[in-house]
Enzyme design. Structure first.
Site, short mmCIF file in Angstrom:
data_model
loop_
_atom_site.label_atom_id
_atom_site.label_comp_id
_atom_site.label_asym_id
_atom_site.label_seq_id
_atom_site.Cartn_x
_atom_site.Cartn_y
_atom_site.Cartn_z
N ASP A 85 -34.29 -41.94 68.00
CA ASP A 85 -35.27 -40.86 67.92
C ASP A 85 -36.17 -41.10 66.71
O ASP A 85 -35.68 -41.19 65.58
CB ASP A 85 -34.51 -39.53 67.77
CG ASP A 85 -35.40 -38.34 68.10
OD1 ASP A 85 -36.62 -38.52 68.22
OD2 ASP A 85 -34.86 -37.23 68.23
N ASP A 86 -37.46 -41.24 66.93
CA ASP A 86 -38.43 -41.39 65.83
C ASP A 86 -38.24 -42.67 65.02
O ASP A 86 -38.68 -42.74 63.87
CB ASP A 86 -38.36 -40.21 64.84
CG ASP A 86 -38.89 -38.91 65.42
OD1 ASP A 86 -39.31 -38.92 66.59
OD2 ASP A 86 -38.88 -37.90 64.70
N CYS B 97 -41.07 -36.39 71.77
CA CYS B 97 -39.75 -36.50 72.40
C CYS B 97 -39.69 -36.02 73.84
O CYS B 97 -39.35 -36.77 74.74
CB CYS B 97 -38.72 -35.69 71.63
SG CYS B 97 -38.60 -36.11 69.90
N HIS C 211 -32.85 -32.61 75.20
CA HIS C 211 -34.22 -32.12 74.91
C HIS C 211 -35.10 -31.98 76.14
O HIS C 211 -36.33 -32.09 76.06
CB HIS C 211 -34.91 -33.04 73.88
CG HIS C 211 -35.86 -32.28 72.99
ND1 HIS C 211 -36.65 -32.87 72.03
CD2 HIS C 211 -36.16 -30.96 72.93
CE1 HIS C 211 -37.38 -31.97 71.43
NE2 HIS C 211 -37.08 -30.78 71.95
N ASP D 98 -37.78 -43.28 71.24
CA ASP D 98 -38.58 -42.44 72.15
C ASP D 98 -40.05 -42.42 71.78
O ASP D 98 -40.91 -42.09 72.59
CB ASP D 98 -38.00 -41.03 72.27
CG ASP D 98 -37.86 -40.32 70.93
OD1 ASP D 98 -38.11 -40.94 69.87
OD2 ASP D 98 -37.50 -39.13 70.93
N GLN D 99 -40.37 -42.73 70.51
CA GLN D 99 -41.77 -42.85 70.04
C GLN D 99 -41.73 -43.49 68.67
O GLN D 99 -40.65 -43.78 68.16
CB GLN D 99 -42.45 -41.48 69.99
CG GLN D 99 -41.86 -40.52 69.00
CD GLN D 99 -41.05 -39.41 69.65
OE1 GLN D 99 -41.31 -39.04 70.79
NE2 GLN D 99 -40.07 -38.90 68.96
#
Ligand SMILES: *[C@@H]1O[C@H](CO)[C@@H](O)[C@H](O)[C@H]1NC(C)=O
Ligand SMILES: *[C@@H]1O[C@H](CO)[C@@H](O)[C@H](O)[C@H]1NC(C)=O
Ligand SMILES: *[C@@H]1O[C@H](CO)[C@@H](O)[C@H](O)[C@H]1NC(C)=O
Ligand SMILES: *[C@@H]1O[C@H](CO)[C@@H](O)[C@H](O)[C@H]1NC(C)=O
Length: 584
Positions: free
Chosen positions: A33-34, A73, A134, A340-341
């Site tokens: 994540d991130d 997300c 999420h 995810d990004q």
């Protein structure tokens, strides 16, 4: 002649073996994540230690232009699971808030959508989602679980239904209040002034409002305020909890050994399924803030708590690879690692420590469609089937995982809808050298922000921006004043003619091209406009899952493992009295 025949026979035999072995592997999808593309050793970082993730690169393929379908997300994960742009599933917002904030919102991934987990489960795969979800929870009641992972093809879920927030960890400040304060201050002030004026008008008798009506009105306002205050006060309990399948097991969640617990769950799932093909999605809470790391990792990296968190996640990846090895499953398993990004460059702790990652040479980060927001790590390993140690620069997307693994599982791709991803296997095996993605559409929430064009006969990768976010402060690399960049209104600058870059020459997106500096300028715009027309025509209206109505906290959807008045508290993870209650 004889030799030639023999060669042909051998070739066929080899092809036969390949085709056979290329069917029904187990699949492990690891999603950070991130995490920034510049945080990993295999993408050039020299000071963060990620030997296990780097091992995936050495033994598999490194994608250098792997693009997340969204820089946020919720939409990125929706696209990942469905192989479709988030706009197609209604998972792209038209307001500022592009992700779910509460566990008791009614929006989420619609049951109309077909996830890869659903298709693989139908083909006999054991399926599990461990970690962050999420993508929504309930629709109409607190136990319909319409958006829950178990309703989307996963047999097993252990993890966090919403997302990791600063608000989930005491002492880490509040992202939520920071955002809400700005949005709510004016309405609350207006409501206050209206109430006082009404009271004065009533008192001096200018207007005769029936006494009862006024009473009801005041009662409603008071109840709303009490509910709101209750909600803010209990944010952590109401939104930060762990579930096993449909049951809450820790509310609020504890960060103590959390990565160890996720890893152990994942290893146990693999251990239970050594004889069946399985699909494991391990969706890390790392390295989204609130940052955390267990004792073994705290203070060990050269990059503060952020680096500790990355290195702990890398350890976890190593544990997963080891357990595959232990069960002799490495050759039968496709392992994918991504984020995810891009890194959230705006993340600075309350004490000023950098809590966001590094996007390498790329501009911007999470919440923008500059390369830093969407160009993510993409590693795929399958010993003996995909090339080892190869690096592929062609544009690929996190939506490609869908058709790739659906095909590997011998399942049928849905024929009643557009799938935007493409099968990656030919590229990974070196059977083709060109990506099938001639165009990629980069959305900022529900707004088409930019288009990438990789023409079939050229090495160029054009990127055309219709608008760009206004960074604040202006000379920075992000939207530090608002925590994330927004996608509309006064938060952006529209460009007509659009900004054009050639990423193959200018990956840092430094110098926009002009008709004077680029002879193909108009040709590029024409091609992109045509592609946009075609793409826009292919969209159908669907319910907006991120409308205000679907985003709001709905008390009747709230999951709570004790009574609301006991503050929704329980802990079946760490033993103690609650465990006895549970067992009793
Ligand atoms: C490695 O990652 C850290 C943490 O994000 C970052 O601060 C540093 O600049 C990176 N180093 C290199 C050489 O890329
Ligand atoms: C966390 O892990 C450490 C080391 O394995 C252990 O000593 C500690 O008791 C664990 N804490 C909890 C709450 O499980
Ligand atoms: C592991 O699998 C390979 C083939 O995939 C097989 O040749 C080998 O005997 C297996 N080893 C063990 C210990 O099961
Ligand atoms: C038009 O869009 C559809 C749907 O995305 C796509 O399948 C098709 O290839 C596109 N055609 C052209 C000419 O770009």
């Amino acid at each position: 002649m004889g030799l030639l025949l023999l060669l042909i026979i051998c070739q066929c035999a080899i092809n036969g073996i390949k085709t056979h072995s290329v069917s029904k592997p187990s699949i492990i999808l690891l999603m950070a994540d991130d995490l920034g593309i510049g945080d990993l050793g295999c993408y050039g970082n020299r000071t963060l230690r990620t030997p296990n993730i780097d091992r995936l690169a050495e033994e598999g393929v490194t994608l250098t232009q792997h693009i997340a379908a969204s820089p946020l997300c919720t939409p990125s994960r929706a696209a990942f699971l469905t192989g479709r742009y988030p706009i197609r599933s209604g998972m792209a917002a038209f307001s500022r808030v592009g992700v779910f904030l509460f566990s008791a919102s009614s929006g989420g991934l619609s049951s109309e959508e077909i996830t890869f987990s659903k298709l693989l489960k139908q083909k006999g795969y054991a399926t599990a989602l461990i970690g962050k979800w999420h993508l929504g929870m309930n629709c109409e009641s607190s136990n319909d679980f319409c958006h829950h992972p178990l309703s989307h093809g996963f047999d097993y879920f252990y993890g966090l239904p919403v997302t990791n927030f600063r608000d989930c960890k005491p002492g880490q400040g509040s992202v939520f209040l920071k955002g809400v304060q700005k949005d709510l201050v004016i309405p609350i002030q207006i409501a206050g002034i209206a109430l006082v004026s009404l009271a004065i008008v009533q008192y001096i008798g200018l207007l005769k409002v029936p006494f009862q009506a006024l009473g009801y009105f005041l009662l409603i306002i008071t109840i709303s305020l009490v509910v709101l205050i209750f909600f803010f006060y209990h944010f952590r309990h109401l939104n930060c909890f762990l579930m096993r399948d449909h049951q809450i097991i820790q509310q609020p969640l504890s960060y103590e050994n959390l990565t160890q617990r996720l890893t152990k769950e994942a290893m146990q799932f693999i251990g239970r399924n050594t004889d069946t093909p399985f699909l494991l999605v391990l969706s890390y809470l790392h390295v989204h803030t609130a940052l955390y790391a267990s004792e073994n990792f705290k203070g060990k990296s050269k990059h503060g708590l952020y680096g500790d968190a990355v290195e702990e996640m890398d350890w976890s990846v190593g544990q997963i690879l080891d357990v595959l090895e232990k069960h002799n499953l490495s050759d039968k398993t496709l392992v994918y690692f991504t984020s995810d990004q891009g890194a959230h460059v705006e993340e600075i702790s309350s004490t000023g420590e950098v809590h966001g990652g590094y996007n390498g040479i790329y501009k911007g980060g999470k919440s923008t469609n500059w390369e830093g927001g969407i160009r993510v790590p993409g590693l795929l390993r399958w010993p003996g089937v995909v090339q080892a140690g190869a690096s592929i620069d062609e544009p690929t997307s996190n939506m490609d995982i869908f058709p790739t693994i659906v095909k590997l599982a011998d399942a049928q791709l849905p024929s009643d809808r557009i799938i935007d991803g493409h099968d990656l296997l030919p590229l990974l095996q070196g059977k083709v050298t060109r990506s099938e993605h001639e165009f990629l559409f980069h959305y900022c929430n529900g707004y088409l922000n930019a288009v990438r064009w990789h023409p079939g006969n050229s090495e160029s990768v054009w990127k055309v921006f219709f608008f760009t976010p206004n960074f604040s402060p202006e000379d920075s690399n992000g939207c530090y004043d608002s925590h994330v960049c927004f996608c509309h209104g006064g938060f952006i600058t529209r460009h007509d003619p659009p900004l054009v870059f050639d990423l193959s020459r200018d990956p840092e997106e430094k110098v926009p091209l002009t008709p004077e500096t680029e002879s193909r300028f108009h040709e590029v715009l024409r091609a992109v406009h045509q592609a946009v027309d075609n793409h826009t025509r292919s969209l159908h209206a669907v319910p907006n899952q991120l409308s205000w109505d679907n985003l709001l906290w709905k008390p009747w959807l709230q999951l709570c493992c004790s009574s609301l008045f006991q503050s929704c508290y329980c802990d079946y993870e760490s033993g103690g009295s609650s465990l006895q209650v549970h067992l009793g």
